[in-house]
Design a protein around this motif. Structure first.
Motif, mmCIF file in Angstrom:
data_model
loop_
_atom_site.group_PDB
_atom_site.id
_atom_site.type_symbol
_atom_site.label_atom_id
_atom_site.label_comp_id
_atom_site.label_asym_id
_atom_site.label_seq_id
_atom_site.Cartn_x
_atom_site.Cartn_y
_atom_site.Cartn_z
ATOM 1 N N UNK A 74 5.316 -1.152 -7.627
ATOM 2 C CA UNK A 74 6.249 -1.141 -8.891
ATOM 3 C C UNK A 74 6.151 -1.810 -10.163
ATOM 4 N N UNK A 75 5.095 -2.943 -10.301
ATOM 5 C CA UNK A 75 4.515 -4.129 -11.313
ATOM 6 C C UNK A 75 3.757 -3.034 -11.714
ATOM 7 N N UNK A 76 2.866 -2.289 -10.805
ATOM 8 C CA UNK A 76 1.489 -1.976 -11.889
ATOM 9 C C UNK A 76 1.392 -1.220 -12.554
ATOM 10 N N UNK A 77 2.622 -0.105 -12.336
ATOM 11 C CA UNK A 77 2.734 0.832 -13.628
ATOM 12 C C UNK A 77 1.372 1.766 -13.800
ATOM 13 N N UNK A 78 0.844 1.779 -12.540
ATOM 14 C CA UNK A 78 -0.591 2.710 -12.615
ATOM 15 C C UNK A 78 -0.338 4.379 -12.862
ATOM 16 N N UNK A 79 -1.078 5.361 -12.691
ATOM 17 C CA UNK A 79 -1.159 6.506 -12.759
ATOM 18 C C UNK A 79 -1.591 7.305 -11.906
ATOM 19 N N UNK A 80 -2.457 5.972 -10.804
ATOM 20 C CA UNK A 80 -2.768 7.021 -9.515
ATOM 21 C C UNK A 80 -2.620 6.380 -8.547
ATOM 22 N N UNK A 81 -1.784 6.697 -7.613
ATOM 23 C CA UNK A 81 -1.906 5.585 -6.242
ATOM 24 C C UNK A 81 -2.395 5.878 -5.080
ATOM 25 N N UNK A 82 -2.614 4.817 -4.549
ATOM 26 C CA UNK A 82 -3.259 5.236 -3.039
ATOM 27 C C UNK A 82 -2.511 4.582 -1.884
ATOM 28 N N UNK A 83 -2.199 4.829 -0.818
ATOM 29 C CA UNK A 83 -1.500 4.273 -0.146
ATOM 30 C C UNK A 83 -1.902 4.985 1.234
ATOM 31 N N UNK A 84 -1.436 4.280 2.627
ATOM 32 C CA UNK A 84 -1.862 4.790 3.993
ATOM 33 C C UNK A 84 0.360 5.347 4.351
ATOM 34 N N UNK A 85 0.683 6.103 4.971
ATOM 35 C CA UNK A 85 2.041 6.334 5.193
ATOM 36 C C UNK A 85 2.854 5.810 5.825
ATOM 37 N N UNK A 86 2.241 3.742 6.367
ATOM 38 C CA UNK A 86 3.189 2.482 6.355
ATOM 39 C C UNK A 86 3.603 2.093 5.194
ATOM 40 N N UNK A 87 2.700 2.003 3.571
ATOM 41 C CA UNK A 87 3.040 1.397 2.856
ATOM 42 C C UNK A 87 4.092 2.727 1.801
ATOM 43 N N UNK A 88 3.570 3.519 2.179
ATOM 44 C CA UNK A 88 5.209 4.724 1.429
ATOM 45 C C UNK A 88 5.921 4.520 2.112
ATOM 46 N N UNK A 89 5.988 4.489 3.629
ATOM 47 C CA UNK A 89 7.800 3.857 4.285
ATOM 48 C C UNK A 89 8.326 3.255 3.454
ATOM 49 N N UNK A 90 7.181 2.265 3.558
ATOM 50 C CA UNK A 90 8.191 0.568 2.609
ATOM 51 C C UNK A 90 8.377 0.841 1.492
ATOM 52 N N UNK A 91 8.153 1.819 0.596
ATOM 53 C CA UNK A 91 8.284 2.008 -0.760
ATOM 54 C C UNK A 91 9.220 2.465 -0.838
ATOM 55 N N UNK A 92 9.524 3.883 -0.272
ATOM 56 C CA UNK A 92 10.275 4.824 -0.147
ATOM 57 C C UNK A 92 11.968 4.347 0.418
ATOM 58 N N UNK A 93 11.800 3.051 1.159
ATOM 59 C CA UNK A 93 12.469 2.087 1.680
ATOM 60 C C UNK A 93 13.717 1.708 0.915
ATOM 61 N N UNK A 94 12.336 1.237 -0.207
ATOM 62 C CA UNK A 94 12.914 0.307 -1.353
ATOM 63 C C UNK A 94 13.122 1.734 -2.789
ATOM 64 N N UNK A 95 14.790 1.569 -2.591
ATOM 65 C CA UNK A 95 14.478 2.551 -4.036
ATOM 66 C C UNK A 95 14.042 2.101 -5.365
ATOM 67 N N UNK A 96 14.610 0.872 -5.716
ATOM 68 C CA UNK A 96 14.155 0.562 -6.601
ATOM 69 C C UNK A 96 12.640 0.258 -6.711
ATOM 70 N N UNK A 97 12.093 0.253 -6.619
ATOM 71 C CA UNK A 97 10.515 0.327 -6.317
ATOM 72 C C UNK A 97 9.763 2.149 -6.409
ATOM 73 N N UNK A 98 10.423 2.785 -5.660
ATOM 74 C CA UNK A 98 9.940 3.969 -5.775
ATOM 75 C C UNK A 98 10.478 4.807 -6.782
ATOM 76 N N UNK A 99 12.126 4.132 -7.045
ATOM 77 C CA UNK A 99 11.624 4.994 -8.883
ATOM 78 C C UNK A 99 11.132 4.601 -9.797
ATOM 79 N N UNK A 100 10.455 2.898 -9.982
ATOM 80 C CA UNK A 100 9.233 2.871 -10.906
ATOM 81 C C UNK A 100 8.155 3.312 -10.644
ATOM 82 N N UNK A 101 7.770 4.101 -9.667
ATOM 83 C CA UNK A 101 6.636 5.337 -9.871
ATOM 84 C C UNK A 101 6.364 6.343 -10.503
#
Length: 482
Positions: free
Chosen positions: A224-251
């Motif tokens: 969330x803090x990186x403010x990028x335009x292109x993000x890479x992740x594996x499903x485990x990472x994306x599952x944790x991002x999706x569970x953190x609503x504020x972080x997900x919205x920052x993307x």
């Protein structure tokens, strides 16, 4: 044009063109330090790199590529048995490390020179004209860029020989599919000893000219803090991002969210789409093939689908009898591939290399898939149950079983991948053992010998393993028990 186009100039060069776990450097500074590495390793048979998520790792890898020396990424959590095998099998004479870093427990073995990588080092040779590195002409496209070790279903890891031409072809095809340009800022926190984190996640930025932010660890807060335009992740990472609503919205300001290395669960896909305002892209690849199939940036993003073959890649499905399988969205077949992104074979393993291709020159992925009438691909599993995908890692069950059997109290073991909401699959071991040993002790035993991510997450002590008439363990029955 060389492999690392962005190091040849013409893309601008901000002081923070690369930021690796908080350490910022320009491309010019990277080139200078990497050329100093190249000066020290030129002519070596191979360069092993202790691939921690650091600027020194990136510098060492680029130095190897400049000098035309095959790079062998070494997992930093590898156990002594795995590490010794990789170093011996690859023929690496040097191991690049960050100065002051502790070497892995058990050392690196005889005959390996430890090479500290200094980020402030100056090249001994001139960096005049002539492309990235200046003093070093671009190696031939067929030269090996990487020896990447991949776990098979049995035995020790095999070294896949990745040509420079395959890396270039894959990155160019992905740049076209994802509309990846120098205007992007790529963000990820993936390991630097795999295709996803290293080839796509570092060399991709050094070829397209995009900025790179490696977060060190792939936490929702860091993404969330990186403010990028292109993000890479594996499903485990994306599952944790999706569970953190504020972080997900920052993307929500990102242009593209890319998931790979294992299937992305549909609920995670849908939650990411709801919170970020865009559906993620999924792609498919292997160590041996790099990335071959992907959803397009400007195309449909279909849950559960990895999209269409990249430019130059051909795919086909075959049945168990070798006959073609229809592209009807329902019929399952083994996925086979052909194209410019494929590896050149396994190091020192002509038998395994021969088995990897069909007689008419198609690579056998070992994955089973279905193809919809419109060409969209869905990966539905392994032809074998013995290759486990956990947290973005591919883990060979046979390697873990062999480590368990090394314990004096273990009579036999069978390892399976059990469905897991966070990891995709969790490594579970069924073990016949002396009653004096505990599951926790066996987990620690494996973690001391192999990469930590290969350890069983759970050990089930049993009195016997189900077998068929030929003595083969019936792993589907073990999975049913779970």
């Amino acid at each position: 044009m060389g492999l690392l186009t962005a190091l040849e100039g013409g893309y601008g060069d901000a002081a923070d063109a690369l930021r690796i776990d908080g350490y910022a450097m320009s491309r010019e500074r990277l080139l200078t330090a990497a050329t100093a590495v190249a000066d020290r390793i030129a002519g070596a048979p191979a360069l092993a790199v202790l691939a921690r998520p650091t600027a020194e790792t990136v510098t060492a890898v680029v130095g190897g590529l400049l000098a035309g020396v095959p790079v062998v990424p070494l997992p930093p959590d590898s156990g002594p048995t795995e590490r010794e095998h990789i170093l011996r099998d690859s023929g690496a004479a040097l191991l690049a490390v960050r100065p002051g870093d502790e070497l892995p427990a058990g050392g690196v073995g005889a005959g390996i020179e430890v090479l500290p990588v200094e980020l402030t080092a100056r090249a001994e040779r001139s960096q005049g004209s002539g492309g990235a590195g200046g003093a070093y002409p671009e190696p031939a496209p067929e030269r090996t860029a990487f020896v990447l070790y991949t776990s098979g279903t049995t035995g020790a890891p095999k070294g896949a020989l990745i040509p420079r031409s395959a890396v270039a072809a894959d990155l160019d095809a992905l740049a076209e599919a994802w509309q990846w340009t120098a205007e992007d800022t790529l963000v990820h926190g993936l390991p630097l000893f795999h295709v996803h984190g290293l080839v796509l996640g570092v060399l991709g930025a050094l070829r397209t000219g995009s900025k790179l932010v490696h977060t060190g660890r792939p936490t929702p807060g860091a993404y969330a803090a990186a403010r990028g335009s292109l993000y890479f992740g594996v499903p485990t990472v994306w599952g944790r991002v999706a569970a953190d609503e504020s972080a997900a919205r920052a993307l929500g300001g990102a242009r593209l969210l890319v998931s790979g290395s294992a299937p992305l669960p549909v609920p995670v896909f849908e939650r990411l789409a709801a919170l970020t305002g865009q559906a993620p892209i999924e792609r498919y690849g292997m160590t041996e093939t790099l990335i071959t199939v992907s959803t397009r940036a400007d195309g449909e993003r279909r849950p559960g689908s990895v999209g269409l073959p990249l430019e130059g890649v051909r795919t086909r499905l075959v049945g168990e009898d070798g006959s073609p399988v229809p592209h009807d969205g329902e019929t399952v077949g083994e996925l086979q591939l052909a194209g410019p992104t494929l590896f050149a074979g396994y190091l020192n393993r002509p038998d395994a290399s021969a088995e990897a291709w069909t007689e008419d020159g198609w690579f056998r992925t070992g994955d089973v898939a279905v193809i919809d009438p419109d060409g969209f691909h869905r990966i539905v599993g392994r032809a074998s149950v013995d290759l486990i995908k956990s947290g973005g890692y591919r883990i060979g069950a046979g390697e873990v079983e062999a480590a368990l059997r090394d314990h004096p109290a273990v009579a036999d073991a069978a390892v399976v991948g059990a469905p897991d909401e966070d990891l995709g699959q969790a490594v579970v071991a069924f073990v016949i053992a002396d009653g004096a040993v505990t599951g926790d002790r066996l987990i620690s035993f494996v973690a001391e010998r192999l990469s930590v991510h290969k350890r069983p997450r759970r050990v089930v002590l049993v009195e016997e393993l189900p077998r068929n008439a030929m003595g083969k363990v019936l792993k589907k029955q073990l999975l049913e028990r779970l």
